[in-house]
Design a protein around this motif. Sequence first.
Motif, PDB file in Angstrom:
ATOM      1  N   VAL A  46       0.825  -1.210   0.000  1.00 56.65           N
ATOM      2  CA  VAL A  46       0.000   0.000   0.000  1.00 56.65           C
ATOM      3  C   VAL A  46       0.863   1.266   0.000  1.00 56.65           C
ATOM      4  N   LYS A  47       2.114   1.160   0.438  1.00 61.09           N
ATOM      5  CA  LYS A  47       3.004   2.329   0.369  1.00 61.09           C
ATOM      6  C   LYS A  47       3.170   2.830  -1.065  1.00 61.09           C
ATOM      7  N   TRP A  48       2.955   1.950  -2.033  1.00 59.39           N
ATOM      8  CA  TRP A  48       3.084   2.359  -3.433  1.00 59.39           C
ATOM      9  C   TRP A  48       1.879   3.148  -3.912  1.00 59.39           C
ATOM     10  N   TYR A  49       0.768   3.070  -3.216  1.00 65.55           N
ATOM     11  CA  TYR A  49      -0.476   3.698  -3.672  1.00 65.55           C
ATOM     12  C   TYR A  49      -0.511   5.171  -3.298  1.00 65.55           C
ATOM     13  N   THR A  50      -0.844   6.008  -4.260  1.00 65.80           N
ATOM     14  CA  THR A  50      -0.898   7.450  -4.022  1.00 65.80           C
ATOM     15  C   THR A  50      -2.269   8.046  -4.318  1.00 65.80           C
ATOM     16  N   GLY A  51      -3.223   7.216  -4.716  1.00 64.70           N
ATOM     17  CA  GLY A  51      -4.522   7.722  -5.134  1.00 64.70           C
ATOM     18  C   GLY A  51      -5.332   8.371  -4.034  1.00 64.70           C
ATOM     19  N   ASN A  52      -4.969   8.109  -2.783  1.00 68.46           N
ATOM     20  CA  ASN A  52      -5.671   8.745  -1.671  1.00 68.46           C
ATOM     21  C   ASN A  52      -4.972  10.015  -1.196  1.00 68.46           C
ATOM     22  N   HIS A  53      -3.952  10.454  -1.932  1.00 67.26           N
ATOM     23  CA  HIS A  53      -3.261  11.693  -1.594  1.00 67.26           C
ATOM     24  C   HIS A  53      -3.971  12.880  -2.236  1.00 67.26           C
ATOM     25  N   GLY A  72      -4.890  15.738  -4.463  1.00 68.56           N
ATOM     26  CA  GLY A  72      -4.494  16.059  -5.821  1.00 68.56           C
ATOM     27  C   GLY A  72      -4.297  14.862  -6.728  1.00 68.56           C
ATOM     28  N   ASP A  73      -4.299  13.656  -6.177  1.00 69.97           N
ATOM     29  CA  ASP A  73      -4.147  12.455  -6.992  1.00 69.97           C
ATOM     30  C   ASP A  73      -5.530  11.879  -7.310  1.00 69.97           C
ATOM     31  N   VAL A  74      -5.562  10.813  -8.123  1.00 70.38           N
ATOM     32  CA  VAL A  74      -6.822  10.227  -8.583  1.00 70.38           C
ATOM     33  C   VAL A  74      -7.074   8.918  -7.842  1.00 70.38           C
ATOM     34  N   PRO A  75      -8.157   8.820  -7.073  1.00 66.66           N
ATOM     35  CA  PRO A  75      -8.450   7.563  -6.373  1.00 66.66           C
ATOM     36  C   PRO A  75      -8.535   6.393  -7.345  1.00 66.66           C
ATOM     37  N   GLY A  76      -7.853   5.327  -6.992  1.00 68.78           N
ATOM     38  CA  GLY A  76      -7.870   4.123  -7.815  1.00 68.78           C
ATOM     39  C   GLY A  76      -6.700   3.978  -8.757  1.00 68.78           C
ATOM     40  N   ASN A  77      -5.947   5.040  -8.978  1.00 67.49           N
ATOM     41  CA  ASN A  77      -4.789   4.956  -9.876  1.00 67.49           C
ATOM     42  C   ASN A  77      -3.516   4.669  -9.098  1.00 67.49           C
ATOM     43  N   LEU A  78      -2.687   3.808  -9.651  1.00 68.18           N
ATOM     44  CA  LEU A  78      -1.335   3.614  -9.162  1.00 68.18           C
ATOM     45  C   LEU A  78      -0.401   4.528  -9.942  1.00 68.18           C
ATOM     46  N   PRO A  79       0.713   4.934  -9.363  1.00 66.78           N
ATOM     47  CA  PRO A  79       1.646   5.798 -10.095  1.00 66.78           C
ATOM     48  C   PRO A  79       2.353   5.028 -11.207  1.00 66.78           C
ATOM     49  N   ALA A  80       2.912   5.750 -12.155  1.00 65.79           N
ATOM     50  CA  ALA A  80       3.740   5.128 -13.194  1.00 65.79           C
ATOM     51  C   ALA A  80       4.860   4.347 -12.517  1.00 65.79           C
ATOM     52  N   ALA A 128      -4.109  -1.745 -10.958  1.00 71.51           N
ATOM     53  CA  ALA A 128      -4.750  -1.126  -9.804  1.00 71.51           C
ATOM     54  C   ALA A 128      -6.005  -1.908  -9.416  1.00 71.51           C
ATOM     55  N   GLY A 129      -6.770  -2.372 -10.403  1.00 69.30           N
ATOM     56  CA  GLY A 129      -7.930  -3.208 -10.094  1.00 69.30           C
ATOM     57  C   GLY A 129      -7.525  -4.484  -9.382  1.00 69.30           C
ATOM     58  N   ALA A 130      -6.433  -5.096  -9.851  1.00 67.62           N
ATOM     59  CA  ALA A 130      -5.915  -6.297  -9.195  1.00 67.62           C
ATOM     60  C   ALA A 130      -5.428  -5.992  -7.784  1.00 67.62           C
ATOM     61  N   PHE A 131      -4.794  -4.839  -7.617  1.00 75.90           N
ATOM     62  CA  PHE A 131      -4.286  -4.372  -6.327  1.00 75.90           C
ATOM     63  C   PHE A 131      -5.420  -4.317  -5.301  1.00 75.90           C
ATOM     64  N   ILE A 142      -9.908   3.006   1.629  1.00 77.83           N
ATOM     65  CA  ILE A 142      -9.275   3.373   0.367  1.00 77.83           C
ATOM     66  C   ILE A 142      -9.705   2.417  -0.741  1.00 77.83           C
ATOM     67  N   THR A 143     -10.002   1.177  -0.375  1.00 83.63           N
ATOM     68  CA  THR A 143     -10.448   0.198  -1.368  1.00 83.63           C
ATOM     69  C   THR A 143     -11.828   0.564  -1.896  1.00 83.63           C
ATOM     70  N   GLN A 144     -12.760   0.853  -1.003  1.00 85.82           N
ATOM     71  CA  GLN A 144     -14.095   1.222  -1.463  1.00 85.82           C
ATOM     72  C   GLN A 144     -14.060   2.529  -2.254  1.00 85.82           C
ATOM     73  N   GLN A 145     -13.286   3.493  -1.779  1.00 87.66           N
ATOM     74  CA  GLN A 145     -13.180   4.765  -2.501  1.00 87.66           C
ATOM     75  C   GLN A 145     -12.686   4.527  -3.931  1.00 87.66           C
ATOM     76  N   ALA A 146     -11.638   3.748  -4.073  1.00 86.74           N
ATOM     77  CA  ALA A 146     -11.054   3.488  -5.393  1.00 86.74           C
ATOM     78  C   ALA A 146     -12.011   2.707  -6.283  1.00 86.74           C
ATOM     79  N   MET A 147     -12.603   1.664  -5.742  1.00 83.61           N
ATOM     80  CA  MET A 147     -13.490   0.809  -6.522  1.00 83.61           C
ATOM     81  C   MET A 147     -14.700   1.562  -7.049  1.00 83.61           C
ATOM     82  N   LEU A 148     -15.150   2.564  -6.320  1.00 80.16           N
ATOM     83  CA  LEU A 148     -16.315   3.334  -6.747  1.00 80.16           C
ATOM     84  C   LEU A 148     -15.929   4.546  -7.589  1.00 80.16           C
ATOM     85  N   PHE A 149     -14.748   5.091  -7.360  1.00 79.05           N
ATOM     86  CA  PHE A 149     -14.326   6.250  -8.145  1.00 79.05           C
ATOM     87  C   PHE A 149     -14.083   5.880  -9.600  1.00 79.05           C
TER      88      PHE A 149
END
Length: 453
Positions: A46-53, A55-63, A70-73, A92-99
Amino acid sequence: MKFVTSGFGALGTLILSVSSVQAIDLNINDIASIKSAASTIAYGMVKWYTGNHTGDVPGNLPAPYFWWEAGAFFGSLIDYWYYTGDSTYNDITQQAMLFQVGPNNDYMPPNQTKTEGNDDQSFWAMAAMSAAELKFPDPPADKPSWLALAQAVFNLQAARWDNSTCGGGLRWQIFTFNNGYNYKNTISNGCFFNIAARLGKYTGNTTYIDWAEQMWDWVSAVGLMSPDYHFFDGSDDSINCTQINHIQWTYNAGVFMLGAATMWNITGDEIWRERTTGIINASSVFFSTDVPNVMYEVACEPNGKCDVDQRSFKAYLARWMAATTKVAPWTHDLIMPKLQASAQAAAQQCSGGTDGVTCGLQWTKGAVWDGSYGVGEQMSALEVIQSLMIDHVAGPLTNTTGGTSKGNPSAGSHSETTPITFNTITAGDKVGAGFLTTLILIIILGGAWWMIA
């Protein structure tokens, strides 16, 4: 092969800067030990995930990670909650899955649609299907349900079934302007089979079961599956699928394994028992003989050519092997020794980075970290280790056995009759559809010296 540090930013630089051999201490027979190991690895992932920061986009992993991973994550984090009961990552999972559902609630969000493939969409749908089956907390009443999201993707993809070439099947890419549109790949078709079978089990609706049967028959007839249940990568429909790319990947075996086991659970038919057993036996190609029963990606680990996507593939074979034991209990003794040996080896390879518990790729290398790191490595270790708790959790629910996700059988059926507005498609967008596209097309056209026969 090591990733170029600059491709992974500051976090990658920190991880690579120092390696103190420590490894994760795992007792495969102790639930507390398994949960502790899973917690450590999930935290590292989860340290790799930035979508909950901000200005970032919920559900996206960084390049360099693509949207499908990200869906698999988040599918892995749903599994983590299921196995451990730890709800740390549920929000963060529900936020991403719905966003990421998009305006039509079908996992075709505008920020991804122009480069999205059928398999990309399916990994989000399978995460939603798991959320329904495992009774992950339901979304708010004004949001689509987990089951309806899976149904929407199924309906869209059923409408994309293409009889114009190869006698049927799904194309890899959804839109003609994407590289790979002429490729009918096994994972796209396997994901559809998996989703159809699981929807049939959850809802009892025989339409899904009929589609699963149709997909199985097509994959077999076109040669993407051998008579002894080895699954190959795909074929070019511009030559009517007359030549098959024979590379074998772990996730193709896994996605069909769970689908076939689910079909046995639904039908009780001996043919599905035979097919499930055949897939399990054929999956031995992905387990080392030098380090018995330890999983490895046979097409790219030995030659050091696993790309960003492929580094996560073992996660899905582990995930679906464990799930298979729940819907087809007679598979337990065939599967669990492989998961146990692989989990022990994965824990030993989680010995890198500044924290001493960053997970590497090659579990066959023992406790000496192989120098690789990233989302795929963490996810694969997490799935195989937490799968050791499969005997201590309930099986997948249905709408008659306690499942609470309310479906919508017509979800998604209108989506592709509504015009999709795209931004201008740039060369960068096409590249962004995934460098795996180019790799596989080059292999098909030029011959693959590293294929598995």
